[in-house]
Scaffold this motif. Structure first.
Motif, mmCIF file in Angstrom:
data_model
loop_
_atom_site.group_PDB
_atom_site.id
_atom_site.type_symbol
_atom_site.label_atom_id
_atom_site.label_comp_id
_atom_site.label_asym_id
_atom_site.label_seq_id
_atom_site.Cartn_x
_atom_site.Cartn_y
_atom_site.Cartn_z
ATOM 1 N N LYS A 39 21.749 -6.647 -2.983
ATOM 2 C CA LYS A 39 22.081 -7.335 -1.894
ATOM 3 C C LYS A 39 23.236 -7.550 -1.154
ATOM 4 O O LYS A 39 23.562 -7.798 0.105
ATOM 5 C CB LYS A 39 20.867 -8.253 -0.833
ATOM 6 C CG LYS A 39 19.851 -7.690 -0.986
ATOM 7 C CD LYS A 39 18.330 -9.010 -0.437
ATOM 8 C CE LYS A 39 17.839 -8.670 -0.486
ATOM 9 N NZ LYS A 39 16.450 -9.687 0.225
ATOM 10 N N LYS A 96 15.310 -4.030 4.540
ATOM 11 C CA LYS A 96 15.172 -4.458 3.197
ATOM 12 C C LYS A 96 15.007 -4.070 1.939
ATOM 13 O O LYS A 96 15.960 -4.441 0.888
ATOM 14 C CB LYS A 96 13.682 -5.064 3.567
ATOM 15 C CG LYS A 96 13.705 -6.379 4.377
ATOM 16 C CD LYS A 96 13.799 -7.554 3.522
ATOM 17 C CE LYS A 96 13.959 -8.141 4.917
ATOM 18 N NZ LYS A 96 13.788 -10.713 5.084
ATOM 19 N N ARG A 97 14.677 -2.574 2.243
ATOM 20 C CA ARG A 97 14.676 -1.621 0.528
ATOM 21 C C ARG A 97 16.090 -0.755 0.651
ATOM 22 O O ARG A 97 16.602 -0.699 -0.626
ATOM 23 C CB ARG A 97 14.119 -0.875 0.788
ATOM 24 C CG ARG A 97 12.081 -1.580 0.431
ATOM 25 C CD ARG A 97 11.489 -0.362 0.496
ATOM 26 N NE ARG A 97 10.932 0.031 -0.898
ATOM 27 C CZ ARG A 97 10.977 1.331 -1.081
ATOM 28 N NH1 ARG A 97 9.918 2.313 -0.348
ATOM 29 N NH2 ARG A 97 10.402 2.076 -2.540
#
Length: 124
Positions: free
Chosen positions: A37, A102-103
């Motif tokens: 992230k 999110k992915r």
């Protein structure tokens, strides 16, 4: 009562003063930060450059005297069509990425910067 529960906690984790943390403790603390992230400068920069190109193409479609503006024939139609396709793909990509952020967090940075640059150029 509080000091007793604190001492019990220390006993459960087998802590002794002056001892360095174990590798398991270090991994558990650092594992909370997902490296996937992390911000990607490359995705942001690529999104900005592509957004500027698409926005420049869209603005040029409406300006008289631009190489792909009104009345420029086939070349103008091709340039305008490419700009409109770029806008549609950017919007569809942004919607898709908003659902899947999110992915693919780096793709979210790309898509948001891309749309931001298009909007900035269209509004200026």
């Amino acid at each position: 009562m509080t000091s007793r529960s604190f001492d019990d906690r220390l006993d459960r984790i087998q802590w002794t003063p002056g001892v360095v943390p174990s590798q398991e403790v270090i991994d558990s603390v650092l594992g909370g930060r997902a490296l996937s992230k992390a911000r990607s400068v490359g995705a942001t920069l690529l999104g900005a450059i592509l957004g500027i190109l698409i926005g420049f193409g869209l603005v040029g479609m409406t300006l008289e005297g631009s190489p792909w503006g009104p009345g420029t024939g086939v070349i103008g139609a091709i340039g305008g069509l490419l700009s409109l396709i770029g806008l549609v793909v950017s919007v569809v990509l942004a919607v898709f990425v908003a659902l899947r952020s999110k992915r693919h967090p780096w793709l979210m940075q790309f898509a948001s910067m891309n749309l931001l640059m298009i909007v900035v150029l269209l509004l200026s």
